[in-house]
Design a protein around this motif. Structure first.
Motif, mmCIF file in Angstrom:
data_model
loop_
_atom_site.group_PDB
_atom_site.id
_atom_site.type_symbol
_atom_site.label_atom_id
_atom_site.label_comp_id
_atom_site.label_asym_id
_atom_site.label_seq_id
_atom_site.Cartn_x
_atom_site.Cartn_y
_atom_site.Cartn_z
ATOM 1 N N GLU A 35 -30.567 -29.979 16.734
ATOM 2 C CA GLU A 35 -31.045 -28.820 15.981
ATOM 3 C C GLU A 35 -30.090 -27.635 16.075
ATOM 4 O OE1 GLU A 35 -34.961 -28.270 17.642
ATOM 5 O OE2 GLU A 35 -35.861 -29.549 16.122
ATOM 6 N N SER A 155 -36.124 -21.120 12.005
ATOM 7 C CA SER A 155 -35.784 -22.446 11.488
ATOM 8 C C SER A 155 -36.440 -23.572 12.277
ATOM 9 C CB SER A 155 -34.270 -22.622 11.466
ATOM 10 O OG SER A 155 -33.752 -22.501 12.778
ATOM 11 N N THR A 156 -36.812 -23.311 13.524
ATOM 12 C CA THR A 156 -37.566 -24.266 14.335
ATOM 13 C C THR A 156 -38.634 -23.482 15.088
ATOM 14 O OG1 THR A 156 -36.088 -24.067 16.239
ATOM 15 C CG2 THR A 156 -35.567 -25.802 14.645
ATOM 16 N N ASP A 172 -31.695 -16.077 13.464
ATOM 17 C CA ASP A 172 -32.674 -16.685 14.358
ATOM 18 C C ASP A 172 -32.504 -16.107 15.755
ATOM 19 O OD1 ASP A 172 -34.170 -18.423 12.761
ATOM 20 O OD2 ASP A 172 -32.825 -20.121 13.090
#
Length: 177
Positions: A35, A155-156, A172
């Motif tokens: 990731e 994003s996660t 992020d």
């Protein structure tokens, strides 16, 4: 099974040395998080330990959280990298206790996150965030502390979405866990 055949898990078993462990750490230092492909599983702090058990390399892995969707991919990447480096049938152990924390990310890993455009965790894990205190998150682009949170999720699930007020860039932020 015929007499004299090895059990599949015994194939490639051998005595390990300190040099082997050093080589294994080096190999794992090249296995990137799927990731965030600029941070290795070692710098992320999820590889907890290496030793030899029953003639095989034993790797202890703690996922960033128990529901992390990348856990199985990471474990497969670790397995393949070690096998490619000549470690026959490495044994992986997923250990959830103690739980992983962002405090385990190395300084090198934090710098790699910043260079990639993700603000690394600010400070260390604490209960202050439960009391409504927000961390000071600096922009990875310009370094400004004049930032604002746009969303608790980026994003996660382990990241939040921020924006720099000065350079106006979104980014992020890797949450402290």
């Amino acid at each position: 099974m015929r007499p004299g055949e090895l059990i599949a898990s015994d194939r490639g078993a051998r005595a390990g040395s300190a040099d082997d462990l050093s080589q294994a750490w080096s190999v794992l230092g090249q296995v990137m998080d799927p990731e965030v492909p600029v941070v290795s599983v070692v710098d992320l702090g999820i590889v907890r330990g290496l030793d030899w058990r029953d003639g095989h390399l034993h790797v202890v892995v703690t996922p960033t959280y128990s529901g992390c969707p990348a856990t199985e991919v990471i474990e497969q990447d670790i397995q393949h990298a070690l096998e490619h480096a000549g470690f026959a049938a490495p044994q992986l152990e997923r250990r959830l206790d103690p739980a992983w924390t962002t405090d385990w990310i190395s300084e090198h890993g934090r710098e790699a996150l910043r260079a990639y455009g993700i603000a690394p965790p600010a400070g260390s894990t604490s209960k202050r965030s439960l009391l409504g205190e927000s961390p000071e998150v600096c922009c990875p682009q310009c370094g400004s502390a004049h930032t604002e949170q746009l969303s608790q999720f980026g994003s996660t699930a382990c990241k939040a979405l921020y924006r720099c007020i000065d350079c106006r860039e979104p980014f992020d932020y890797f949450k402290c866990i």
